[in-house]
Design a protein around this motif. Structure first.
Motif, PDB file in Angstrom:
ATOM      1  N   LEU A  74     -25.471  35.717 -44.805  1.00  0.00           N
ATOM      2  CA  LEU A  74     -25.491  34.699 -43.751  1.00  0.00           C
ATOM      3  C   LEU A  74     -25.181  35.322 -42.404  1.00  0.00           C
ATOM      4  O   LEU A  74     -25.900  35.097 -41.418  1.00  0.00           O
ATOM      5  CB  LEU A  74     -24.475  33.596 -44.059  1.00  0.00           C
ATOM      6  N   PHE A  75     -24.126  36.131 -42.350  1.00  0.00           N
ATOM      7  CA  PHE A  75     -23.750  36.773 -41.096  1.00  0.00           C
ATOM      8  C   PHE A  75     -24.871  37.680 -40.590  1.00  0.00           C
ATOM      9  O   PHE A  75     -25.191  37.683 -39.400  1.00  0.00           O
ATOM     10  CB  PHE A  75     -22.468  37.587 -41.268  1.00  0.00           C
ATOM     11  N   GLU A  76     -25.460  38.459 -41.484  1.00  0.00           N
ATOM     12  CA  GLU A  76     -26.529  39.371 -41.100  1.00  0.00           C
ATOM     13  C   GLU A  76     -27.753  38.603 -40.596  1.00  0.00           C
ATOM     14  O   GLU A  76     -28.411  39.012 -39.639  1.00  0.00           O
ATOM     15  CB  GLU A  76     -26.917  40.269 -42.275  1.00  0.00           C
ATOM     16  N   GLN A  77     -28.063  37.495 -41.268  1.00  0.00           N
ATOM     17  CA  GLN A  77     -29.201  36.675 -40.857  1.00  0.00           C
ATOM     18  C   GLN A  77     -28.987  36.116 -39.456  1.00  0.00           C
ATOM     19  O   GLN A  77     -29.906  36.099 -38.629  1.00  0.00           O
ATOM     20  CB  GLN A  77     -29.398  35.538 -41.856  1.00  0.00           C
ATOM     21  N   LEU A  78     -27.780  35.671 -39.183  1.00  0.00           N
ATOM     22  CA  LEU A  78     -27.462  35.143 -37.857  1.00  0.00           C
ATOM     23  C   LEU A  78     -27.569  36.229 -36.798  1.00  0.00           C
ATOM     24  O   LEU A  78     -28.194  36.033 -35.747  1.00  0.00           O
ATOM     25  CB  LEU A  78     -26.054  34.541 -37.856  1.00  0.00           C
ATOM     26  N   LYS A  79     -26.966  37.380 -37.078  1.00  0.00           N
ATOM     27  CA  LYS A  79     -26.975  38.469 -36.090  1.00  0.00           C
ATOM     28  C   LYS A  79     -28.375  39.023 -35.867  1.00  0.00           C
ATOM     29  O   LYS A  79     -28.720  39.402 -34.747  1.00  0.00           O
ATOM     30  CB  LYS A  79     -26.016  39.572 -36.536  1.00  0.00           C
ATOM     31  N   ALA A  80     -29.188  39.035 -36.908  1.00  0.00           N
ATOM     32  CA  ALA A  80     -30.562  39.526 -36.775  1.00  0.00           C
ATOM     33  C   ALA A  80     -31.372  38.643 -35.834  1.00  0.00           C
ATOM     34  O   ALA A  80     -32.323  39.107 -35.198  1.00  0.00           O
ATOM     35  CB  ALA A  80     -31.232  39.583 -38.146  1.00  0.00           C
ATOM     36  N   GLY A  81     -30.962  37.381 -35.727  1.00  0.00           N
ATOM     37  CA  GLY A  81     -31.638  36.459 -34.826  1.00  0.00           C
ATOM     38  C   GLY A  81     -31.033  36.441 -33.436  1.00  0.00           C
ATOM     39  O   GLY A  81     -31.340  35.548 -32.635  1.00  0.00           O
ATOM     40  N   GLY A  82     -30.161  37.397 -33.147  1.00  0.00           N
ATOM     41  CA  GLY A  82     -29.564  37.492 -31.815  1.00  0.00           C
ATOM     42  C   GLY A  82     -28.383  36.567 -31.596  1.00  0.00           C
ATOM     43  O   GLY A  82     -27.945  36.372 -30.456  1.00  0.00           O
ATOM     44  N   ARG A  83     -27.833  36.029 -32.665  1.00  0.00           N
ATOM     45  CA  ARG A  83     -26.692  35.138 -32.551  1.00  0.00           C
ATOM     46  C   ARG A  83     -25.394  35.926 -32.760  1.00  0.00           C
ATOM     47  O   ARG A  83     -25.383  36.924 -33.469  1.00  0.00           O
ATOM     48  CB  ARG A  83     -26.795  34.014 -33.578  1.00  0.00           C
ATOM     49  N   ASN A  84     -24.320  35.444 -32.180  1.00  0.00           N
ATOM     50  CA  ASN A  84     -23.021  36.086 -32.331  1.00  0.00           C
ATOM     51  C   ASN A  84     -22.178  35.334 -33.352  1.00  0.00           C
ATOM     52  O   ASN A  84     -22.080  34.101 -33.302  1.00  0.00           O
ATOM     53  CB  ASN A  84     -22.282  36.135 -30.989  1.00  0.00           C
ATOM     54  N   VAL A  85     -21.576  36.072 -34.284  1.00  0.00           N
ATOM     55  CA  VAL A  85     -20.745  35.500 -35.340  1.00  0.00           C
ATOM     56  C   VAL A  85     -19.282  35.819 -35.040  1.00  0.00           C
ATOM     57  O   VAL A  85     -18.909  36.987 -34.902  1.00  0.00           O
ATOM     58  CB  VAL A  85     -21.130  36.079 -36.721  1.00  0.00           C
ATOM     59  N   VAL A  86     -18.465  34.776 -34.957  1.00  0.00           N
ATOM     60  CA  VAL A  86     -17.054  34.942 -34.627  1.00  0.00           C
ATOM     61  C   VAL A  86     -16.207  34.212 -35.661  1.00  0.00           C
ATOM     62  O   VAL A  86     -16.506  33.077 -36.033  1.00  0.00           O
ATOM     63  CB  VAL A  86     -16.746  34.379 -33.218  1.00  0.00           C
ATOM     64  N   LEU A  87     -15.158  34.876 -36.143  1.00  0.00           N
ATOM     65  CA  LEU A  87     -14.192  34.228 -37.015  1.00  0.00           C
ATOM     66  C   LEU A  87     -12.949  33.909 -36.206  1.00  0.00           C
ATOM     67  O   LEU A  87     -12.510  34.727 -35.407  1.00  0.00           O
ATOM     68  CB  LEU A  87     -13.831  35.145 -38.191  1.00  0.00           C
ATOM     69  N   ASN A  88     -12.412  32.707 -36.400  1.00  0.00           N
ATOM     70  CA  ASN A  88     -11.164  32.380 -35.708  1.00  0.00           C
ATOM     71  C   ASN A  88     -10.159  31.779 -36.683  1.00  0.00           C
ATOM     72  O   ASN A  88     -10.523  31.208 -37.709  1.00  0.00           O
ATOM     73  CB  ASN A  88     -11.411  31.498 -34.475  1.00  0.00           C
ATOM     74  N   THR A  89      -8.893  31.959 -36.379  1.00  0.00           N
ATOM     75  CA  THR A  89      -7.844  31.525 -37.296  1.00  0.00           C
ATOM     76  C   THR A  89      -6.553  31.220 -36.552  1.00  0.00           C
ATOM     77  O   THR A  89      -6.313  31.770 -35.472  1.00  0.00           O
ATOM     78  CB  THR A  89      -7.566  32.616 -38.351  1.00  0.00           C
ATOM     79  N   GLY A  90      -5.763  30.362 -37.152  1.00  0.00           N
ATOM     80  CA  GLY A  90      -4.462  30.047 -36.591  1.00  0.00           C
ATOM     81  C   GLY A  90      -3.400  31.045 -37.005  1.00  0.00           C
ATOM     82  O   GLY A  90      -2.253  30.945 -36.562  1.00  0.00           O
ATOM     83  N   TYR A  91      -3.752  32.029 -37.843  1.00  0.00           N
ATOM     84  CA  TYR A  91      -2.792  33.031 -38.281  1.00  0.00           C
ATOM     85  C   TYR A  91      -2.449  33.997 -37.159  1.00  0.00           C
ATOM     86  O   TYR A  91      -3.211  34.168 -36.213  1.00  0.00           O
ATOM     87  CB  TYR A  91      -3.328  33.811 -39.477  1.00  0.00           C
ATOM     88  N   ASP A  92      -1.313  34.672 -37.302  1.00  0.00           N
ATOM     89  CA  ASP A  92      -0.923  35.672 -36.315  1.00  0.00           C
ATOM     90  C   ASP A  92      -1.725  36.952 -36.527  1.00  0.00           C
ATOM     91  O   ASP A  92      -2.472  37.095 -37.504  1.00  0.00           O
ATOM     92  CB  ASP A  92       0.575  35.963 -36.386  1.00  0.00           C
ATOM     93  N   ALA A  93      -1.573  37.908 -35.603  1.00  0.00           N
ATOM     94  CA  ALA A  93      -2.380  39.129 -35.608  1.00  0.00           C
ATOM     95  C   ALA A  93      -2.188  39.939 -36.890  1.00  0.00           C
ATOM     96  O   ALA A  93      -3.153  40.439 -37.475  1.00  0.00           O
ATOM     97  CB  ALA A  93      -2.048  39.980 -34.386  1.00  0.00           C
TER      98      ALA A  93
END
Length: 199
Positions: free
Chosen positions: A75-94
């Motif tokens: 899924l991530f590769e398919q998105l990036k191949a289409g010029g889209r940016n994939v970002v993960l976000n979380t409420g956890y600390d670093a």
């Protein structure tokens, strides 16, 4: 029923929104998991150990919720191949976020374009700060070009408070469809990888 099937039925009015999405923001814990695959029991245990050390034992992953590496990476590769940016976000600390990434074998610049954590901003969810910071990093001026997907009400609220073009609930965690629908997402998916059919 407010699931993926109903969303498919209304593609004529919504599919164009997917075409306009440049930034795809996914919650980490509870969202990028797959039901019923015990092959990754060891990974689940490792993640649980990380969460326990961080004092997050209430967030323990159930053993039947395990990562679907191949499908998620595709899924991530398919998105990036289409010029889209994939970002993960979380409420956890670093520290916790870093250990989870290490356990998964994922890194920024490879599987995903960026990772944003609560430590990076003044206000965490449901405030829009994490997604707003992401839009600035990727020069996305219009929040309607952002998709946010997560497994909880607070994830949906974060997306809506940011004004995201698409906000999706994902049934990969403890909250059921009835609970997620109360937050008025644009759709509720059984699992994140169902997005493939709309890309």
């Amino acid at each position: 029923m407010y699931g993926i099937t109903d969303f498919s039925d209304s593609l004529n009015s919504t599919k164009n929104k997917f075409y306009g999405i440049k930034l795809w923001v996914f919650d980490i814990a509870g969202t990028i998991v797959y039901e019923g695959n015990l092959v990754y029991k060891t990974v689940c245990n490792d993640i649980n150990e990380v969460l326990m050390r961080a004092g997050k034992s209430d967030k323990q992953a159930r053993l039947e919720l395990c990562l679907e590496y191949s499908a998620m990476s595709e899924l991530f590769e398919q998105l990036k191949a289409g010029g889209r940016n994939v970002v993960l976000n979380t409420g956890y600390d670093a520290k916790t976020a870093s250990e989870i990434f290490t356990t998964l074998g994922w890194s920024v610049g490879n599987q995903v374009n960026a990772s944003i954590i609560a430590d990076d901003v003044d206000e965490g969810r449901p405030d829009p700060d994490m997604i707003t910071l992401t839009t600035k990093q990727f020069n996305v001026d219009n929040s309607q070009q952002v998709l946010k997907a997560g497994d909880s009400g607070i994830n949906i609220e974060e997306g809506k408070n940011t004004g995201c073009g698409l906000v999706l609930g994902v049934l990969s965690s403890a909250q059921n469809e009835q609970r997620l629908v109360k937050y008025s997402p644009d759709a509720v998916l059984d699992k994140l990888t169902e997005l493939k059919e709309f890309i």
